[in-house]
Design a protein around this motif. Sequence first.
Motif, PDB file in Angstrom:
ATOM      1  N   ILE A 156     -56.667  15.803 -33.771  1.00 25.21           N
ATOM      2  CA  ILE A 156     -55.791  16.671 -34.565  1.00 25.21           C
ATOM      3  C   ILE A 156     -54.351  16.653 -34.035  1.00 25.21           C
ATOM      4  N   SER A 157     -53.962  15.559 -33.414  1.00 17.94           N
ATOM      5  CA  SER A 157     -52.613  15.455 -32.854  1.00 17.94           C
ATOM      6  C   SER A 157     -51.536  15.540 -33.928  1.00 17.94           C
ATOM      7  N   HIS A 158     -50.486  16.310 -33.596  1.00 14.69           N
ATOM      8  CA  HIS A 158     -49.302  16.389 -34.441  1.00 14.69           C
ATOM      9  C   HIS A 158     -48.153  15.645 -33.739  1.00 14.69           C
ATOM     10  N   ALA A 159     -46.964  15.785 -34.277  1.00 18.04           N
ATOM     11  CA  ALA A 159     -45.804  15.040 -33.794  1.00 18.04           C
ATOM     12  C   ALA A 159     -45.559  15.234 -32.300  1.00 18.04           C
ATOM     13  N   LYS A 160     -45.645  16.471 -31.836  1.00 21.70           N
ATOM     14  CA  LYS A 160     -45.382  16.769 -30.420  1.00 21.70           C
ATOM     15  C   LYS A 160     -46.327  15.998 -29.511  1.00 21.70           C
ATOM     16  N   ALA A 161     -47.602  15.927 -29.888  1.00 18.15           N
ATOM     17  CA  ALA A 161     -48.582  15.210 -29.075  1.00 18.15           C
ATOM     18  C   ALA A 161     -48.278  13.713 -29.048  1.00 18.15           C
ATOM     19  N   PHE A 162     -47.939  13.140 -30.192  1.00 21.10           N
ATOM     20  CA  PHE A 162     -47.612  11.714 -30.237  1.00 21.10           C
ATOM     21  C   PHE A 162     -46.384  11.411 -29.376  1.00 21.10           C
ATOM     22  N   SER A 163     -45.382  12.274 -29.471  1.00 19.72           N
ATOM     23  CA  SER A 163     -44.177  12.088 -28.663  1.00 19.72           C
ATOM     24  C   SER A 163     -44.506  12.133 -27.179  1.00 19.72           C
ATOM     25  N   ASN A 164     -45.326  13.105 -26.777  1.00 17.64           N
ATOM     26  CA  ASN A 164     -45.673  13.247 -25.363  1.00 17.64           C
ATOM     27  C   ASN A 164     -46.575  12.118 -24.872  1.00 17.64           C
ATOM     28  N   MET A 165     -47.364  11.543 -25.768  1.00 19.49           N
ATOM     29  CA  MET A 165     -48.157  10.378 -25.380  1.00 19.49           C
ATOM     30  C   MET A 165     -47.255   9.186 -25.070  1.00 19.49           C
ATOM     31  N   ILE A 166     -46.183   9.039 -25.832  1.00 17.67           N
ATOM     32  CA  ILE A 166     -45.235   7.952 -25.569  1.00 17.67           C
ATOM     33  C   ILE A 166     -44.546   8.178 -24.228  1.00 17.67           C
ATOM     34  N   HIS A 167     -44.142   9.428 -23.977  1.00 15.09           N
ATOM     35  CA  HIS A 167     -43.520   9.755 -22.680  1.00 15.09           C
ATOM     36  C   HIS A 167     -44.476   9.464 -21.528  1.00 15.09           C
ATOM     37  N   LEU A 168     -45.755   9.805 -21.703  1.00 13.26           N
ATOM     38  CA  LEU A 168     -46.747   9.560 -20.660  1.00 13.26           C
ATOM     39  C   LEU A 168     -46.920   8.071 -20.414  1.00 13.26           C
ATOM     40  N   ALA A 169     -46.976   7.293 -21.488  1.00 10.52           N
ATOM     41  CA  ALA A 169     -47.100   5.840 -21.353  1.00 10.52           C
ATOM     42  C   ALA A 169     -45.905   5.276 -20.583  1.00 10.52           C
ATOM     43  N   GLU A 170     -44.717   5.762 -20.914  1.00 12.17           N
ATOM     44  CA  GLU A 170     -43.503   5.329 -20.203  1.00 12.17           C
ATOM     45  C   GLU A 170     -43.616   5.616 -18.704  1.00 12.17           C
ATOM     46  N   LYS A 171     -44.097   6.805 -18.379  1.00 11.70           N
ATOM     47  CA  LYS A 171     -44.189   7.195 -16.971  1.00 11.70           C
ATOM     48  C   LYS A 171     -45.227   6.365 -16.232  1.00 11.70           C
ATOM     49  N   MET A 172     -46.333   6.079 -16.893  1.00  7.74           N
ATOM     50  CA  MET A 172     -47.362   5.245 -16.270  1.00  7.74           C
ATOM     51  C   MET A 172     -46.830   3.847 -15.977  1.00  7.74           C
ATOM     52  N   ILE A 173     -45.986   3.349 -16.862  1.00  5.98           N
ATOM     53  CA  ILE A 173     -45.395   2.015 -16.659  1.00  5.98           C
ATOM     54  C   ILE A 173     -44.305   2.065 -15.593  1.00  5.98           C
ATOM     55  N   SER A 174     -43.387   3.027 -15.714  1.00  6.40           N
ATOM     56  CA  SER A 174     -42.231   3.073 -14.813  1.00  6.40           C
ATOM     57  C   SER A 174     -42.604   3.376 -13.364  1.00  6.40           C
ATOM     58  N   THR A 175     -43.707   4.107 -13.147  1.00  3.68           N
ATOM     59  CA  THR A 175     -44.131   4.426 -11.785  1.00  3.68           C
ATOM     60  C   THR A 175     -45.033   3.341 -11.186  1.00  3.68           C
ATOM     61  N   SER A 176     -45.317   2.299 -11.984  1.00  5.57           N
ATOM     62  CA  SER A 176     -46.227   1.218 -11.545  1.00  5.57           C
ATOM     63  C   SER A 176     -47.571   1.778 -11.099  1.00  5.57           C
ATOM     64  N   LEU A 177     -48.041   2.796 -11.818  1.00  6.66           N
ATOM     65  CA  LEU A 177     -49.286   3.464 -11.455  1.00  6.66           C
ATOM     66  C   LEU A 177     -50.459   2.494 -11.383  1.00  6.66           C
ATOM     67  N   LEU A 178     -50.550   1.598 -12.369  1.00 11.69           N
ATOM     68  CA  LEU A 178     -51.687   0.678 -12.389  1.00 11.69           C
ATOM     69  C   LEU A 178     -51.662  -0.276 -11.196  1.00 11.69           C
ATOM     70  N   ASP A 179     -50.476  -0.704 -10.797  1.00 11.24           N
ATOM     71  CA  ASP A 179     -50.370  -1.575  -9.616  1.00 11.24           C
ATOM     72  C   ASP A 179     -50.836  -0.839  -8.360  1.00 11.24           C
ATOM     73  N   LYS A 180     -50.495   0.444  -8.268  1.00 13.45           N
ATOM     74  CA  LYS A 180     -50.910   1.236  -7.108  1.00 13.45           C
ATOM     75  C   LYS A 180     -52.426   1.450  -7.099  1.00 13.45           C
ATOM     76  N   MET A 181     -52.985   1.632  -8.281  1.00 11.22           N
ATOM     77  CA  MET A 181     -54.441   1.769  -8.377  1.00 11.22           C
ATOM     78  C   MET A 181     -55.141   0.469  -7.991  1.00 11.22           C
ATOM     79  N   LYS A 182     -54.595  -0.645  -8.470  1.00 16.10           N
ATOM     80  CA  LYS A 182     -55.171  -1.947  -8.117  1.00 16.10           C
ATOM     81  C   LYS A 182     -55.117  -2.179  -6.614  1.00 16.10           C
ATOM     82  N   ALA A 183     -54.005  -1.806  -6.004  1.00 15.68           N
ATOM     83  CA  ALA A 183     -53.849  -1.995  -4.546  1.00 15.68           C
ATOM     84  C   ALA A 183     -54.859  -1.158  -3.776  1.00 15.68           C
ATOM     85  N   SER A 184     -55.197   0.038  -4.301  1.00 10.24           N
ATOM     86  CA  SER A 184     -56.154   0.909  -3.619  1.00 10.24           C
ATOM     87  C   SER A 184     -57.570   0.372  -3.629  1.00 10.24           C
TER      88      SER A 184
END
Length: 314
Positions: A282-310
Motif C-alpha cells: 500500500i505504498s504511496h509517494a512518500k514511501a517510494f521516495s524514501n525507498m529511492i533515498h535508502l537505495a542511494e544510501k546503500m550504494i553510497s556507503t558501499s554497504l554491500l562491499d562491507k558485508m562481503k568483506a565480513s
Amino acid sequence: MIICIDMMGGDFAPLEAVKGIQLYLSQVSTPAMLVLTGDEAILQPLLNEQGIPPTAYKIVHAPQVIGYNEHPTKALKEKPNSSIGIGYHLLASGKAEAFISAGNTGAMLVGALFSIKAIEGVQRPTISTVIPKEDGSTGLLLDVGLNADCKPEHLNQSAILGSLYAKNILGIDNPRVALLNIGEEEGKGNVLAQTTFPLLKENNEINFVGNVEGRDVLLNKADVMICDGFTGNVVLKLLESFHAITQEKKIEHEYFDRFDYENYGGTPVLGVAKPVIIGHGISHAKAFSNMIHLAEKMISTSLLDKMKASFEGK
C-alpha cells in the motif's frame, strides 16, 4: 548511480510511484538516474503529467505484471517480461545498482535469492524492520519473515548483517546487538535461543549485550534485535496493528507517527549481493521516495562491499 524501480508493483502503482519520483527529485540537487520498468504506454503520460523531466529517467518497457496472488517462482518463470523480472535482469547484468519494488513480495524474495544470489558465505539472507524507540532513537529487528525456521548460525550471521546495516544506514556507532528472548538471563528460552546465545557471545564482529524481552522492543536497550522470522513477523504485525489503531482512533502523538512505514520506505533484503528493497503493497509517494533515498544510501556507503568483506572466507 543507477536505481531501478518497478513502476507497476503496489496497490496504487503506477501513479503513486510516479508521484514518489517527483517528490524524490524535489528533495535532491544531484539525483540518481532512475530506470523505470513497466508498461511504457501507461507510464509515459503519467510522467509527463507530473512534470518529470525526461533527463531524470529511462523507461524499460515491461508488458507483463506479476499480481499479488500469483505463485512467486511460477510467475517469475512464466513472466520474464514482467516489471519485476526485467528489473532483476537489469540488476543482475549490472545495468542498475539497486532495485526497488512494492509488488509481489514473494516474487521479490525469490528473485533476490535466485537472480542476485546470496553474498558468498551467507547461509540465509534476511529481512529487517526499523523499530521506533520511545526515547526518539531507532532500532532494527530481524528476521521479520524471510526465514520462519532458523538455525543458531543463521541468527549469528543475521547479527553481523544487522549490525553493519545499523552502523552504515541508521548511523548508529558500535550498535548494541541483543537476542530477543523470554528472559534476560543466559540459558533462557527454547533450544534455538539457548544455542544461539553462546555464538553471539563469542562473535567478535558484533557488540553483543545479551537477551532482551518483548517488553524491551520499544525501549532503548539494544540497537539490533535478533530473532527467527516467525517471531519477528509476529512482532512486526503487532506493531503494524498498533499503528493502525492509533490512526483509526485518531490518537495523535509524534511518537505514534514514527510507526508509519512510509517514513522508512521499504525493507532491504540483507545478505544478497546487490541492494534490493521491498516496499509495502500500500505504498504511496512518500514511501517510494524514501525507498529511492535508502537505495542511494546503500550504494553510497558501499554497504554491500562491507558485508562481503565480513563474510570472506566463511
